[in-house]
Motif scaffolding. Structure first.
Motif, PDB file in Angstrom:
ATOM      1  N   PRO A 116       0.846  -1.224   0.052  1.00  0.00           N
ATOM      2  CA  PRO A 116       0.112   0.091  -0.163  1.00  0.00           C
ATOM      3  C   PRO A 116       1.082   1.274   0.117  1.00  0.00           C
ATOM      4  O   PRO A 116       2.021   1.414   0.751  1.00  0.00           O
ATOM      5  CB  PRO A 116      -0.876  -0.212   1.245  1.00  0.00           C
ATOM      6  CG  PRO A 116      -0.895  -1.644   1.585  1.00  0.00           C
ATOM      7  CD  PRO A 116       0.485  -2.066   1.147  1.00  0.00           C
ATOM      8  N   GLY A 117       0.536   2.146  -0.829  1.00  0.00           N
ATOM      9  CA  GLY A 117       1.041   3.525  -0.643  1.00  0.00           C
ATOM     10  C   GLY A 117       2.301   3.588  -1.864  1.00  0.00           C
ATOM     11  O   GLY A 117       2.877   4.607  -1.879  1.00  0.00           O
ATOM     12  N   TYR A 118       2.407   2.452  -2.729  1.00  0.00           N
ATOM     13  CA  TYR A 118       3.337   2.582  -3.696  1.00  0.00           C
ATOM     14  C   TYR A 118       3.261   3.784  -4.553  1.00  0.00           C
ATOM     15  O   TYR A 118       4.236   4.440  -5.200  1.00  0.00           O
ATOM     16  CB  TYR A 118       3.627   1.217  -4.308  1.00  0.00           C
ATOM     17  CG  TYR A 118       4.513   1.271  -5.325  1.00  0.00           C
ATOM     18  CD1 TYR A 118       5.694   1.415  -5.274  1.00  0.00           C
ATOM     19  CD2 TYR A 118       4.084   1.151  -6.808  1.00  0.00           C
ATOM     20  CE1 TYR A 118       6.932   1.162  -6.300  1.00  0.00           C
ATOM     21  CE2 TYR A 118       4.916   1.137  -7.802  1.00  0.00           C
ATOM     22  CZ  TYR A 118       6.270   1.356  -7.483  1.00  0.00           C
ATOM     23  OH  TYR A 118       7.610   1.004  -8.489  1.00  0.00           O
ATOM     24  N   ARG A 119       1.934   3.954  -5.209  1.00  0.00           N
ATOM     25  CA  ARG A 119       1.429   4.950  -6.046  1.00  0.00           C
ATOM     26  C   ARG A 119       0.745   6.091  -5.228  1.00  0.00           C
ATOM     27  O   ARG A 119       0.246   5.907  -4.228  1.00  0.00           O
ATOM     28  CB  ARG A 119       0.537   4.641  -7.104  1.00  0.00           C
ATOM     29  CG  ARG A 119       1.233   3.254  -7.904  1.00  0.00           C
ATOM     30  CD  ARG A 119       2.283   3.518  -8.808  1.00  0.00           C
ATOM     31  NE  ARG A 119       1.935   4.650 -10.002  1.00  0.00           N
ATOM     32  CZ  ARG A 119       1.137   4.197 -11.101  1.00  0.00           C
ATOM     33  NH1 ARG A 119       1.047   2.700 -11.310  1.00  0.00           N
ATOM     34  NH2 ARG A 119       0.731   4.961 -12.249  1.00  0.00           N
ATOM     35  N   PRO A 120       1.233   7.588  -5.608  1.00  0.00           N
ATOM     36  CA  PRO A 120       2.081   7.679  -6.912  1.00  0.00           C
ATOM     37  C   PRO A 120       3.486   7.868  -6.570  1.00  0.00           C
ATOM     38  O   PRO A 120       4.050   7.921  -5.449  1.00  0.00           O
ATOM     39  CB  PRO A 120       1.814   9.330  -7.066  1.00  0.00           C
ATOM     40  CG  PRO A 120       1.076   9.675  -5.779  1.00  0.00           C
ATOM     41  CD  PRO A 120       0.548   8.641  -4.964  1.00  0.00           C
ATOM     42  N   LEU A 121       4.425   7.598  -7.451  1.00  0.00           N
ATOM     43  CA  LEU A 121       5.831   7.398  -7.357  1.00  0.00           C
ATOM     44  C   LEU A 121       6.211   9.011  -7.336  1.00  0.00           C
ATOM     45  O   LEU A 121       5.391   9.881  -7.685  1.00  0.00           O
ATOM     46  CB  LEU A 121       6.439   6.869  -8.633  1.00  0.00           C
ATOM     47  CG  LEU A 121       6.275   5.594  -8.454  1.00  0.00           C
ATOM     48  CD1 LEU A 121       6.501   4.710  -9.963  1.00  0.00           C
ATOM     49  CD2 LEU A 121       7.249   4.708  -7.552  1.00  0.00           C
ATOM     50  N   PRO A 122       7.492   9.461  -6.714  1.00  0.00           N
ATOM     51  CA  PRO A 122       7.853  10.766  -6.650  1.00  0.00           C
ATOM     52  C   PRO A 122       7.806  11.381  -7.854  1.00  0.00           C
ATOM     53  O   PRO A 122       7.996  10.961  -8.947  1.00  0.00           O
ATOM     54  CB  PRO A 122       9.134  10.615  -6.105  1.00  0.00           C
ATOM     55  CG  PRO A 122       9.374   9.282  -5.306  1.00  0.00           C
ATOM     56  CD  PRO A 122       8.257   8.366  -6.233  1.00  0.00           C
ATOM     57  N   LYS A 123       7.532  12.694  -7.975  1.00  0.00           N
ATOM     58  CA  LYS A 123       7.236  13.466  -8.960  1.00  0.00           C
ATOM     59  C   LYS A 123       8.667  14.364  -9.260  1.00  0.00           C
ATOM     60  O   LYS A 123       8.957  15.123  -8.070  1.00  0.00           O
ATOM     61  CB  LYS A 123       6.100  14.270  -9.205  1.00  0.00           C
ATOM     62  CG  LYS A 123       4.717  13.384  -9.115  1.00  0.00           C
ATOM     63  CD  LYS A 123       3.570  14.578  -9.014  1.00  0.00           C
ATOM     64  CE  LYS A 123       2.453  13.705  -8.844  1.00  0.00           C
ATOM     65  NZ  LYS A 123       2.335  12.756  -7.726  1.00  0.00           N
ATOM     66  N   LEU A 124       9.266  14.425 -10.205  1.00  0.00           N
ATOM     67  CA  LEU A 124      10.610  15.039 -10.520  1.00  0.00           C
ATOM     68  C   LEU A 124      10.458  16.690 -10.088  1.00  0.00           C
ATOM     69  O   LEU A 124      11.064  17.356  -9.833  1.00  0.00           O
ATOM     70  CB  LEU A 124      11.086  14.850 -11.867  1.00  0.00           C
ATOM     71  CG  LEU A 124      11.731  13.393 -12.061  1.00  0.00           C
ATOM     72  CD1 LEU A 124      12.467  13.429 -13.513  1.00  0.00           C
ATOM     73  CD2 LEU A 124      12.795  13.025 -10.888  1.00  0.00           C
ATOM     74  N   CYS A 125       9.167  17.213 -10.661  1.00  0.00           N
ATOM     75  CA  CYS A 125       8.724  18.541 -10.672  1.00  0.00           C
ATOM     76  C   CYS A 125       8.805  18.952  -9.240  1.00  0.00           C
ATOM     77  O   CYS A 125       8.860  20.147  -8.914  1.00  0.00           O
ATOM     78  CB  CYS A 125       7.783  18.860 -11.339  1.00  0.00           C
ATOM     79  SG  CYS A 125       6.302  18.037 -10.706  1.00  0.00           S
ATOM     80  N   ASP A 126       8.517  18.250  -8.211  1.00  0.00           N
ATOM     81  CA  ASP A 126       8.445  18.231  -6.780  1.00  0.00           C
ATOM     82  C   ASP A 126       9.905  18.251  -6.057  1.00  0.00           C
ATOM     83  O   ASP A 126      10.049  18.444  -4.984  1.00  0.00           O
ATOM     84  CB  ASP A 126       7.403  17.382  -6.274  1.00  0.00           C
ATOM     85  CG  ASP A 126       6.245  17.619  -6.410  1.00  0.00           C
ATOM     86  OD1 ASP A 126       5.711  18.791  -6.838  1.00  0.00           O
ATOM     87  OD2 ASP A 126       5.377  16.638  -6.280  1.00  0.00           O
ATOM     88  N   CYS A 127      10.816  17.757  -6.997  1.00  0.00           N
ATOM     89  CA  CYS A 127      11.984  17.503  -6.334  1.00  0.00           C
ATOM     90  C   CYS A 127      12.921  18.974  -6.231  1.00  0.00           C
ATOM     91  O   CYS A 127      12.942  19.537  -7.230  1.00  0.00           O
ATOM     92  CB  CYS A 127      12.818  16.509  -7.011  1.00  0.00           C
ATOM     93  SG  CYS A 127      12.260  14.826  -6.773  1.00  0.00           S
ATOM     94  N   SER A 128      14.023  18.891  -5.377  1.00  0.00           N
ATOM     95  CA  SER A 128      14.784  20.021  -5.447  1.00  0.00           C
ATOM     96  C   SER A 128      15.807  19.812  -6.291  1.00  0.00           C
ATOM     97  O   SER A 128      16.069  18.634  -6.762  1.00  0.00           O
ATOM     98  CB  SER A 128      15.386  20.353  -3.858  1.00  0.00           C
ATOM     99  OG  SER A 128      16.236  18.933  -3.569  1.00  0.00           O
TER     100      SER A 128
END
Length: 330
Positions: free
Chosen positions: A281-293
């Protein structure tokens, strides 16, 4: 903010431990027969890291010094992403600054296994307020430093920041903070990045590969359990990489998209407690590059380079990652 509050709390707690050696109410039974002392000068330095990333039950904590050793950085696991680890070498006039922490025997044994490249040597530790503690386990590299033949290396931004943050959290001596600040961190050479981008461009130009999309279930088949039929693969960001069969990688990387795991590592979070496999559970959504520093995105690129420049090959794109990037734009 929460981060500042946590740092102030950690520093207050650490200074209290250092000055009084008092035990938390839940740790009153901690003794030399149930617990062991260990000394942190690298990734094990900060109290917050020990508790939140290493998941250790720290009963006592000091900051101070051990005489007769100096800090340097030895070659690490992967020259493209984690090029160096903290190490020590004997030096008669040197003094090593860090933290001594008292943890249950089972946790000490587990930490010793994690630090497999080091022997544990019992030494004398002196806290900044003069408290002397005997039989503190110091991690000494199994491969000793030999003047003229041993090599030194440059640590990653992530790893060096971990040391600096831990040292500041513990309020180590200013001259030690200055020493840590004087070390350079690894920056990807231009020729390495150019080659990485070339391989990515070649993948997207290859009609036999560029439209291949793997599901989480397909990637999971390539977890190393049947390498003859399903060559071992991992996935970083949108790319699925077939790992060079001659290269060792962590078992947790096999058959798994490690983008979230890389970001947890970069930010000093517990991998075991927070990484999520595709069937959990919780695998999706995967990290979004636009939210990364910028720092996080660079660490992900270096992780990708750590596979491609060590014999790995892009074989596909990872559909769940691509889908979750697009979902952000809807």
């Amino acid at each position: 903010n929460n981060y500042a509050r946590d740092c102030v709390y950690s520093l207050r707690l650490e200074v209290e431990f250092s000055n009084t050696m008092s035990l938390p109410p839940t740790s009153t039974t901690a003794t030399a027969t149930t617990h062991k002392w260990r000394f942190g000068y690298g990734s094990n330095l900060g109290l917050k890291t020990l508790r939140e990333k290493k998941n250790l039950s720290v009963a006592r904590f000091h900051v101070g010094t051990i005489k007769g050793y100096e800090l340097y950085f030895m070659p690490g696991l992967n020259e493209y992403v984690e090029p160096a680890w903290a190490a020590i070498r004997p030096s008669s006039h040197a003094e090593l600054h860090g933290s001594a922490f008292f943890i249950p025997n089972a946790e000490a044994e587990g930490l010793d296994k994690q630090e497999a490249g080091y022997n544990v040597l019992d030494v004398t530790f002196t806290s900044y307020d003069g408290e002397v503690v005997e039989n503190v386990g110091l991690y000494v590299p199994k491969k000793p430093y030999v003047e003229g033949s041993s090599t030194e290396a440059i640590p990653s931004y992530r790893y060096l920041k971990l040391l600096k943050d831990g040292a500041r959290e513990g309020n180590l001596a200013q001259h030690w903070l200055d020493k840590l600040d004087s070390f350079e961190h690894y920056i990807t050479p231009s020729h390495v990045r150019e080659k990485t981008l070339q391989w990515i461009s070649e993948f997207h130009s290859d009609e036999t590969r560029r439209d291949e999309l793997w599901s989480a279930e397909k990637l999971d088949q390539h977890d190393g359990s049947d390498p003859d039929n399903f060559p071992t693969c991992t996935s970083i960001m949108q790319y699925v990489i077939q790992i060079d069969k001659e290269r060792w990688v962590f078992g947790s990387w096999k058959g798994h998209n490690i983008t979230r795991r890389n970001l947890l590592q970069f930010n000093g979070k517990s991998l075991d407690a927070n990484d999520i496999r595709h069937d959990e559970p919780g695998y999706r959504p995967l990290p979004k590059l636009c939210d990364c520093s910028d720092g996080e995105r660079e660490y992900l690129m270096q992780s990708l380079e750590g596979q491609l420049h060590r014999g790995g090959k892009i074989v596909s794109q990872y559909e769940p990652f691509l889908a979750d990037q697009k979902r952000h734009l809807m």
